[in-house]
Design an enzyme around this catalytic site. Sequence first.
Site, PDB file in Angstrom:
ATOM      1  CB  ALA A  18      -0.917   0.019   0.987  1.00 26.76           C
ATOM      2  N   GLY A  20       3.426   1.398  -1.980  1.00 27.10           N
ATOM      3  CA  GLY A  20       4.160   1.205  -3.248  1.00 27.10           C
ATOM      4  C   GLY A  20       3.726   2.074  -4.334  1.00 27.10           C
ATOM      5  CG  ASP A  21       5.004   3.517  -9.103  1.00 29.77           C
ATOM      6  OD1 ASP A  21       5.059   4.703  -8.889  1.00 29.77           O
ATOM      7  OD2 ASP A  21       4.661   2.911 -10.139  1.00 29.77           O
ATOM      8  CB  ALA A  23      -0.855   1.146  -3.576  1.00 28.91           C
ATOM      9  NE  ARG A  51       9.663  -3.614   3.467  1.00 27.44           N
ATOM     10  CZ  ARG A  51      10.641  -3.877   2.868  1.00 27.44           C
ATOM     11  NH1 ARG A  51      11.585  -4.809   2.824  1.00 27.44           N
ATOM     12  NH2 ARG A  51      10.799  -3.108   1.459  1.00 27.44           N
ATOM     13  CG  ASP A 186      -2.871  -8.513 -19.329  1.00 25.75           C
ATOM     14  OD1 ASP A 186      -3.187  -7.386 -19.786  1.00 25.75           O
ATOM     15  OD2 ASP A 186      -2.077  -9.544 -20.119  1.00 25.75           O
ATOM     16  CG  HIS A 187      -2.860  -2.532 -17.359  1.00 23.82           C
ATOM     17  ND1 HIS A 187      -1.488  -2.998 -17.917  1.00 23.82           N
ATOM     18  CD2 HIS A 187      -2.803  -1.382 -18.327  1.00 23.82           C
ATOM     19  CE1 HIS A 187      -0.927  -2.274 -18.544  1.00 23.82           C
ATOM     20  NE2 HIS A 187      -1.831  -1.216 -18.831  1.00 23.82           N
ATOM     21  CG  HIS A 249       0.031  -6.118 -21.603  1.00 30.08           C
ATOM     22  ND1 HIS A 249      -0.662  -6.487 -20.304  1.00 30.08           N
ATOM     23  CD2 HIS A 249       1.018  -5.393 -21.056  1.00 30.08           C
ATOM     24  CE1 HIS A 249      -0.328  -6.013 -19.449  1.00 30.08           C
ATOM     25  NE2 HIS A 249       0.833  -5.219 -19.608  1.00 30.08           N
TER      26      HIS A 249
HETATM   27  N1  LIG Z   1       4.076   0.349 -10.527  1.00 33.78           N
HETATM   28  C1  LIG Z   1       3.553   0.049 -11.642  1.00 33.78           C
HETATM   29  O1  LIG Z   1       2.771   0.735 -12.464  1.00 33.78           O
HETATM   30  C2  LIG Z   1       3.163  -1.404 -11.899  1.00 33.78           C
HETATM   31  C3  LIG Z   1       3.497  -2.318 -11.114  1.00 33.78           C
HETATM   32  N2  LIG Z   1       2.945  -3.736 -11.300  1.00 33.78           N
HETATM   33  C4  LIG Z   1       3.544  -4.880 -10.438  1.00 33.78           C
HETATM   34  O2  LIG Z   1       2.854  -4.351  -8.997  1.00 33.78           O
HETATM   35  C5  LIG Z   1       3.871  -4.946  -8.044  1.00 33.78           C
HETATM   36  C6  LIG Z   1       4.251  -3.746  -7.289  1.00 33.78           C
HETATM   37  O3  LIG Z   1       4.964  -2.855  -7.763  1.00 33.78           O
HETATM   38  P1  LIG Z   1       5.156  -1.342  -7.424  1.00 33.78           P
HETATM   39  O4  LIG Z   1       4.230  -0.785  -6.710  1.00 33.78           O
HETATM   40  O5  LIG Z   1       5.761  -0.795  -8.473  1.00 33.78           O
HETATM   41  O6  LIG Z   1       6.513  -1.757  -6.435  1.00 33.78           O
HETATM   42  P2  LIG Z   1       7.088  -0.595  -5.364  1.00 33.78           P
HETATM   43  O7  LIG Z   1       8.484  -1.191  -5.365  1.00 33.78           O
HETATM   44  O8  LIG Z   1       6.762   0.923  -5.562  1.00 33.78           O
HETATM   45  O9  LIG Z   1       6.388  -1.100  -4.136  1.00 33.78           O
HETATM   46  C7  LIG Z   1       6.443  -2.475  -3.331  1.00 33.78           C
HETATM   47  C8  LIG Z   1       5.465  -2.361  -1.917  1.00 33.78           C
HETATM   48  O10 LIG Z   1       5.996  -3.580  -1.651  1.00 33.78           O
HETATM   49  C9  LIG Z   1       6.206  -3.429  -0.172  1.00 33.78           C
HETATM   50  N3  LIG Z   1       6.897  -4.318   0.429  1.00 33.78           N
HETATM   51  C10 LIG Z   1       8.227  -4.799  -0.116  1.00 33.78           C
HETATM   52  N4  LIG Z   1       8.710  -5.678   0.687  1.00 33.78           N
HETATM   53  C11 LIG Z   1       7.790  -5.989   1.746  1.00 33.78           C
HETATM   54  C12 LIG Z   1       7.781  -6.811   2.907  1.00 33.78           C
HETATM   55  N5  LIG Z   1       8.828  -7.532   3.223  1.00 33.78           N
HETATM   56  N6  LIG Z   1       6.687  -6.601   3.699  1.00 33.78           N
HETATM   57  C13 LIG Z   1       5.881  -5.801   3.608  1.00 33.78           C
HETATM   58  N7  LIG Z   1       5.760  -4.963   2.521  1.00 33.78           N
HETATM   59  C14 LIG Z   1       6.867  -4.770   1.446  1.00 33.78           C
HETATM   60  C15 LIG Z   1       6.623  -2.114   0.033  1.00 33.78           C
HETATM   61  O11 LIG Z   1       6.359  -1.356   1.019  1.00 33.78           O
HETATM   62  P3  LIG Z   1       7.394  -0.474   1.969  1.00 33.78           P
HETATM   63  O12 LIG Z   1       8.311   0.150   0.907  1.00 33.78           O
HETATM   64  O13 LIG Z   1       6.640   0.144   2.969  1.00 33.78           O
HETATM   65  O14 LIG Z   1       8.171  -1.791   2.606  1.00 33.78           O
HETATM   66  C16 LIG Z   1       5.854  -1.223  -1.074  1.00 33.78           C
HETATM   67  O15 LIG Z   1       4.582  -0.964  -0.616  1.00 33.78           O
HETATM   68  C17 LIG Z   1       4.870  -5.905  -8.792  1.00 33.78           C
HETATM   69  O16 LIG Z   1       4.375  -7.121  -8.933  1.00 33.78           O
HETATM   70  C18 LIG Z   1       4.684  -4.956 -10.106  1.00 33.78           C
HETATM   71  O17 LIG Z   1       5.442  -5.924 -11.061  1.00 33.78           O
HETATM   72  C19 LIG Z   1       2.411  -4.179 -12.189  1.00 33.78           C
HETATM   73  C20 LIG Z   1       2.075  -3.294 -13.358  1.00 33.78           C
HETATM   74  C21 LIG Z   1       2.348  -1.728 -13.207  1.00 33.78           C
HETATM   75  O1  LIG Z   2       2.285  -3.430 -18.235  1.00 32.91           O
HETATM   76  C1  LIG Z   2       3.164  -2.572 -18.784  1.00 32.91           C
HETATM   77  O2  LIG Z   2       2.328  -1.921 -19.647  1.00 32.91           O
HETATM   78  C2  LIG Z   2       2.795  -0.340 -19.911  1.00 32.91           C
HETATM   79  C3  LIG Z   2       1.834   0.057 -21.063  1.00 32.91           C
HETATM   80  O3  LIG Z   2       0.621   0.192 -20.423  1.00 32.91           O
HETATM   81  P1  LIG Z   2      -0.278   1.207 -21.375  1.00 32.91           P
HETATM   82  O4  LIG Z   2      -1.604   0.978 -20.420  1.00 32.91           O
HETATM   83  O5  LIG Z   2       0.128   2.518 -20.868  1.00 32.91           O
HETATM   84  O6  LIG Z   2      -0.472   1.098 -22.807  1.00 32.91           O
HETATM   85  C4  LIG Z   2       4.037  -0.544 -20.271  1.00 32.91           C
HETATM   86  O7  LIG Z   2       4.642   0.685 -19.913  1.00 32.91           O
HETATM   87  C5  LIG Z   2       4.931  -1.283 -19.056  1.00 32.91           C
HETATM   88  O8  LIG Z   2       6.371  -1.237 -19.529  1.00 32.91           O
HETATM   89  C6  LIG Z   2       4.396  -2.469 -18.950  1.00 32.91           C
HETATM   90  O9  LIG Z   2       5.121  -2.971 -17.531  1.00 32.91           O
END
Ligand SMILES: NC(=O)C1=CN([C@@H]2O[C@H](COP(=O)(O)OP(=O)(O)OC[C@H]3O[C@@H](n4cnc5c(N)ncnc54)[C@H](OP(=O)(O)O)[C@@H]3O)[C@@H](O)[C@H]2O)C=CC1
Ligand SMILES: O=C1O[C@H](COP(=O)(O)O)[C@@H](O)[C@H](O)[C@H]1O
Length: 518
Positions: A18, A20-21, A23, A51, A186-187, A249
């Site tokens: 929650a 992370g990026d 969320a 965390r 799969d968005h 995708h």
């Molecule tokens: N960002 C995106 O646009 C996209 C992401 N994804 C997928 O979504 C998932 C998350 O990505 P993203 O949000 O970018 O990643 P981030 O690195 O931004 O966030 C990771 C999250 O995981 C938490 N976390 C990591 N380790 C632990 C732990 N040991 N215990 C509890 N919490 C933990 C972190 O919390 P804290 O830092 O507080 O520990 C943080 O909230 C991945 O599987 C990624 O492939 C898929 C498509 C798009």
């Molecule tokens: O899942 C992913 O998709 C994006 C592209 O998604 P879109 O909705 O903007 O078309 C891509 O940039 C990223 O690398 C990939 O992980």
Amino acid sequence: MSTQQESMQPFVFVIFGATGDLAKRKLFPAIYSLYRDGHLTTDFAVIGVGRTKMDNTQFRVSVKESINEFSRLSLREGEEWDRFAARFDYITLDIKDADAYASLLSAVEAREREMNLPGNRMFYLAIAPQLFGQVADSLKQSGLTNTVGWKRLVVEKPFGHDYTSAKELNEEIKRSFTEEEIYRIDHYLGKEMVQNIQVIRFANSMFEPLWNNRHIDNIQITASETVGVEDRASYYDDAGALLDMVQNHMLQMVMMVCMEPPSRLKTEAIRDEKVKVMRALRRYSEEEVDTYVVRGQYTEGKSKGSSLVGYREEPNVNPASTTETFVAARLFIDNFRWAEVPIYIRTGKRMPEKVTEIVIQFKELPKRLYFNKNNDLIPNLLIFRINPNEGITLLLNAKKQGADSQVVPIGMEYCNDCEDTSPEAYESLLHDAILGDSTFFTRWDEVSLAWKFIDPIRRAWDREPHSLTEYEAGTWGPAESHELLRREGKRWWTGGDDGERETFKAVEQPKYRKGETR
Ligand SMILES: NC(=O)C1=CN([C@@H]2O[C@H](COP(=O)(O)OP(=O)(O)OC[C@H]3O[C@@H](n4cnc5c(N)ncnc54)[C@H](OP(=O)(O)O)[C@@H]3O)[C@@H](O)[C@H]2O)C=CC1
Ligand SMILES: O=C1O[C@H](COP(=O)(O)O)[C@@H](O)[C@H](O)[C@H]1O
């Protein structure tokens, strides 16, 4: 949105990751938009997990900031916001610490008691995939999955990095959740126009008779991006375009375009038809990969007058990286409907335009009676515009107004998002997961067959790093991608080899009645 007519039941939504990026950029804004648009027609509470040390008040502030920054709807302050924010709690927890889940269970049960919720629990894994199995296991051990209501697990991509790892991961999460309870995201399946492919195909009598190898010359699917690797090198330099875009995708779009009509609009009936496409998709041998798949990496270039660095110069990328940022492939679907129809797919970063489009090119007439001024005739094209403008375009030939009888291409356009902005893919998918409709989530057999198609390609490339071609940033990919079609007498309609969007260049603009303005 959902294909099922079910009612929403009150639930607790637990988000791992929650802080992370994902969320911040997608999940909180999606929950807010669903709420504001009246689509969350039930009572709910959200419990964020990370965390980072934070209390509920700080968490609610971070949720607010993310909505302010990323939501398509602007945040309305006041009582409505206060009621919404009061549903959000936060728990500091290390996912790897199995004992810590007792505090999460207490928080969930406290909310259920306080709000009189019936024990329905949705767990969302917005965390690194290596942690998925551990969370699923600890949810079971701690008793969080032992509830009188329903339980669901939503998992993000990537689902494994090859068939073997995906299978292991699947087995891990299946120890705590059944296939029906697992929602693999799969968005692209949440995108309005991807969902619309089925409707346009199966709700119109004019397309179905033409949707086969007797009438379709070829199919082209392009997902191009202008961005480079951005700040995701640590993930992307391992994954590359094949795992990042094609395994999921691109193949999902192939399934949507090529599937047979389902007998009923039911989740499993639709997924069964998609899986049949994957079964018919010819797997290349490692030796064939070079002939049918092109991979490229961007070098320095220009876009709109600005200089762009090459992939290897991007921050945190290995300067000797052989990771592909571009893939084009010629696919074969070996069934009665699609035998002999080339299906071309193409995706890449640092291309001239952000565009996701599916072009269906129809066959020529048996004899040409009419010609345009170039002594030619463009084929009929049906174009699904998925991103950034949503809609469909049908390209036809018609007589130009006037006495000289010139034949010109005309475009019939439908715009899906001109009057109202479409919901974000994550809104649609969250809505469906809450309803228990997994139609637009991927079933294990789809995922596993996708990996079985991908694995030989990856192996061939790992063996032959020299198969990597180059393209300048800001162009439509390497010359080999154009050659892939040219040698079969075809051309890319989106971003042809002359660098233009040829499809629309020659199209007559729509005409309006005198005095009418657009
Ligand atoms: N960002 C995106 O646009 C996209 C992401 N994804 C997928 O979504 C998932 C998350 O990505 P993203 O949000 O970018 O990643 P981030 O690195 O931004 O966030 C990771 C999250 O995981 C938490 N976390 C990591 N380790 C632990 C732990 N040991 N215990 C509890 N919490 C933990 C972190 O919390 P804290 O830092 O507080 O520990 C943080 O909230 C991945 O599987 C990624 O492939 C898929 C498509 C798009
Ligand atoms: O899942 C992913 O998709 C994006 C592209 O998604 P879109 O909705 O903007 O078309 C891509 O940039 C990223 O690398 C990939 O992980």
